[in-house]
Design a protein around this motif. Structure first.
Motif, PDB file in Angstrom:
ATOM      1  N   ARG A   1      14.691   7.206  11.319  1.00  0.00           N
ATOM      2  CA  ARG A   1      13.972   8.472  11.445  1.00  0.00           C
ATOM      3  C   ARG A   1      12.494   8.202  11.672  1.00  0.00           C
ATOM      4  O   ARG A   1      11.944   7.225  11.187  1.00  0.00           O
ATOM      5  CB  ARG A   1      14.156   9.309  10.192  1.00  0.00           C
ATOM      6  CG  ARG A   1      15.563   9.815  10.029  1.00  0.00           C
ATOM      7  CD  ARG A   1      15.748  10.732   8.853  1.00  0.00           C
ATOM      8  NE  ARG A   1      14.520  11.060   8.132  1.00  0.00           N
ATOM      9  CZ  ARG A   1      14.468  11.254   6.828  1.00  0.00           C
ATOM     10  NH1 ARG A   1      15.545  11.153   6.087  1.00  0.00           N
ATOM     11  NH2 ARG A   1      13.327  11.568   6.239  1.00  0.00           N
ATOM     12  N   SER A   2      11.833   9.134  12.372  1.00  0.00           N
ATOM     13  CA  SER A   2      10.428   8.920  12.718  1.00  0.00           C
ATOM     14  C   SER A   2       9.526   8.847  11.484  1.00  0.00           C
ATOM     15  O   SER A   2       8.602   8.035  11.449  1.00  0.00           O
ATOM     16  CB  SER A   2       9.942   9.995  13.677  1.00  0.00           C
ATOM     17  OG  SER A   2      10.006  11.260  13.059  1.00  0.00           O
ATOM     18  N   ASP A   3       9.783   9.677  10.442  1.00  0.00           N
ATOM     19  CA  ASP A   3       8.939   9.596   9.242  1.00  0.00           C
ATOM     20  C   ASP A   3       9.192   8.292   8.479  1.00  0.00           C
ATOM     21  O   ASP A   3       8.282   7.705   7.906  1.00  0.00           O
ATOM     22  CB  ASP A   3       9.122  10.810   8.337  1.00  0.00           C
ATOM     23  CG  ASP A   3      10.549  11.018   7.870  1.00  0.00           C
ATOM     24  OD1 ASP A   3      11.479  10.596   8.574  1.00  0.00           O
ATOM     25  OD2 ASP A   3      10.729  11.603   6.789  1.00  0.00           O
ATOM     26  N   THR A   4      10.425   7.809   8.512  1.00  0.00           N
ATOM     27  CA  THR A   4      10.752   6.535   7.877  1.00  0.00           C
ATOM     28  C   THR A   4      10.044   5.391   8.596  1.00  0.00           C
ATOM     29  O   THR A   4       9.433   4.525   7.958  1.00  0.00           O
ATOM     30  CB  THR A   4      12.279   6.311   7.877  1.00  0.00           C
ATOM     31  OG1 THR A   4      12.893   7.379   7.179  1.00  0.00           O
ATOM     32  CG2 THR A   4      12.651   4.992   7.246  1.00  0.00           C
ATOM     33  N   GLU A   5      10.093   5.407   9.914  1.00  0.00           N
ATOM     34  CA  GLU A   5       9.421   4.369  10.704  1.00  0.00           C
ATOM     35  C   GLU A   5       7.906   4.465  10.527  1.00  0.00           C
ATOM     36  O   GLU A   5       7.222   3.446  10.423  1.00  0.00           O
ATOM     37  CB  GLU A   5       9.807   4.486  12.180  1.00  0.00           C
ATOM     38  CG  GLU A   5       9.202   3.412  13.059  1.00  0.00           C
ATOM     39  CD  GLU A   5       9.500   1.986  12.613  1.00  0.00           C
ATOM     40  OE1 GLU A   5       8.611   1.128  12.743  1.00  0.00           O
ATOM     41  OE2 GLU A   5      10.618   1.716  12.120  1.00  0.00           O
ATOM     42  N   ARG A   6       7.375   5.675  10.485  1.00  0.00           N
ATOM     43  CA  ARG A   6       5.935   5.863  10.289  1.00  0.00           C
ATOM     44  C   ARG A   6       5.504   5.280   8.940  1.00  0.00           C
ATOM     45  O   ARG A   6       4.513   4.549   8.861  1.00  0.00           O
ATOM     46  CB  ARG A   6       5.579   7.349  10.364  1.00  0.00           C
ATOM     47  CG  ARG A   6       4.075   7.595  10.232  1.00  0.00           C
ATOM     48  CD  ARG A   6       3.718   9.058  10.047  1.00  0.00           C
ATOM     49  NE  ARG A   6       4.176   9.481   8.722  1.00  0.00           N
ATOM     50  CZ  ARG A   6       5.053  10.463   8.493  1.00  0.00           C
ATOM     51  NH1 ARG A   6       5.583  11.136   9.482  1.00  0.00           N
ATOM     52  NH2 ARG A   6       5.409  10.777   7.255  1.00  0.00           N
ATOM     53  N   ASN A   7       6.252   5.575   7.883  1.00  0.00           N
ATOM     54  CA  ASN A   7       5.916   5.038   6.555  1.00  0.00           C
ATOM     55  C   ASN A   7       5.993   3.521   6.542  1.00  0.00           C
ATOM     56  O   ASN A   7       5.137   2.852   5.961  1.00  0.00           O
ATOM     57  CB  ASN A   7       6.830   5.626   5.482  1.00  0.00           C
ATOM     58  CG  ASN A   7       6.522   7.079   5.184  1.00  0.00           C
ATOM     59  OD1 ASN A   7       5.448   7.569   5.507  1.00  0.00           O
ATOM     60  ND2 ASN A   7       7.474   7.769   4.580  1.00  0.00           N
ATOM     61  N   ARG A   8       7.005   2.984   7.167  1.00  0.00           N
ATOM     62  CA  ARG A   8       7.174   1.525   7.239  1.00  0.00           C
ATOM     63  C   ARG A   8       5.971   0.892   7.949  1.00  0.00           C
ATOM     64  O   ARG A   8       5.410  -0.094   7.482  1.00  0.00           O
ATOM     65  CB  ARG A   8       8.488   1.216   7.953  1.00  0.00           C
ATOM     66  CG  ARG A   8       8.853  -0.228   8.002  1.00  0.00           C
ATOM     67  CD  ARG A   8      10.258  -0.366   8.640  1.00  0.00           C
ATOM     68  NE  ARG A   8      10.567  -1.724   8.950  1.00  0.00           N
ATOM     69  CZ  ARG A   8      10.986  -2.634   8.077  1.00  0.00           C
ATOM     70  NH1 ARG A   8      11.152  -2.302   6.807  1.00  0.00           N
ATOM     71  NH2 ARG A   8      11.237  -3.870   8.449  1.00  0.00           N
ATOM     72  N   ARG A   9       5.586   1.465   9.085  1.00  0.00           N
ATOM     73  CA  ARG A   9       4.451   0.940   9.846  1.00  0.00           C
ATOM     74  C   ARG A   9       3.165   1.046   9.027  1.00  0.00           C
ATOM     75  O   ARG A   9       2.334   0.131   9.021  1.00  0.00           O
ATOM     76  CB  ARG A   9       4.318   1.724  11.153  1.00  0.00           C
ATOM     77  CG  ARG A   9       3.248   1.217  12.088  1.00  0.00           C
ATOM     78  CD  ARG A   9       3.712   0.001  12.865  1.00  0.00           C
ATOM     79  NE  ARG A   9       3.053  -1.187  12.346  1.00  0.00           N
ATOM     80  CZ  ARG A   9       3.517  -2.415  12.449  1.00  0.00           C
ATOM     81  NH1 ARG A   9       4.652  -2.651  13.026  1.00  0.00           N
ATOM     82  NH2 ARG A   9       2.868  -3.436  11.970  1.00  0.00           N
TER      83      ARG A   9
END
Length: 194
Positions: free
Chosen positions: A2-10
């Motif tokens: 998910r985009s929010d998951t990827e954003r948090n990871r980054r």
């Protein structure tokens, strides 16, 4: 993902790199989470430790080196010089966080254990080292060549030459490549005399 998951990871990766570049290995996961503007629980869902985050950071840099290595149309010593120059450039671009992805285990132990950030870097260097050895007229050094390269091209030592000695990136690359070629010759001669 998910985009929010990827954003948090980054965000976590960027925060860890930023903090490690400024504070070394004393960075705590809670500090990384705070800088990334996520909850500590969210940080721990993504990564088990700051060291794990920095390994992912280093893997991303290694992946860029691998891409460069594969795309290079140079051969032999020129290929080695080209890929090493890219490594020095990437170390400088990514800063002191590159220094703080260390381990108590040796390079070869981590390579053989499959540490991703070591393996991708090794894959990037295999062809340049093999082709350079061929041009130098010595047997392909395999893992031992990677070991020698890792010693000389350690980010800590690159920054030492740049900052303490005052060398340019080009001079740092040129001198380290020359030292590496000398070490390959010496290593090969040592192995042949056994």
């Amino acid at each position: 993902m998910r985009s929010d998951t990827e954003r948090n990871r980054r965000r976590l990766i960027d925060a860890a790199a930023y903090l490690a570049g400024r504070h070394g290995t004393a960075v705590k996961m809670t500090e990384v989470a705070e800088r990334a503007e996520v909850a500590a629980a969210t940080a721990y869902r993504h990564f088990g430790s700051v060291d794990e985050i920095l390994a992912v950071y280093r893997f991303d840099v290694g992946l860029r080196l691998l891409t460069h290595s594969r795309r290079s149309d140079h051969h032999g010593l020129r290929l080695l010089e080209d890929v090493c120059a890219e490594w020095v450039r990437l170390v400088v671009e990514h800063g002191r966080a590159m220094v703080h992805t260390r381990s108590d285990e040796g390079y070869l132990a981590r390579l053989r254990a499959g540490a991703r950030h070591i393996s991708v870097q090794a894959e990037a260097m295999e062809r340049p080292i093999a082709e350079a050895a061929a041009e130098l007229g010595i047997p392909e050094p395999g893992e031992e060549g990677l070991f020698l390269w890792n010693i000389l091209f350690d980010p800590r030592e690159i920054f030492d030459l740049l900052d303490t000695v005052g060398m340019s990136q080009a001079e740092t690359t040129r001198r380290l490549v020359a030292a590496f070629c000398g070490s390959l010759r010496g290593w090969s001669a040592g192995a042949a005399s056994r």
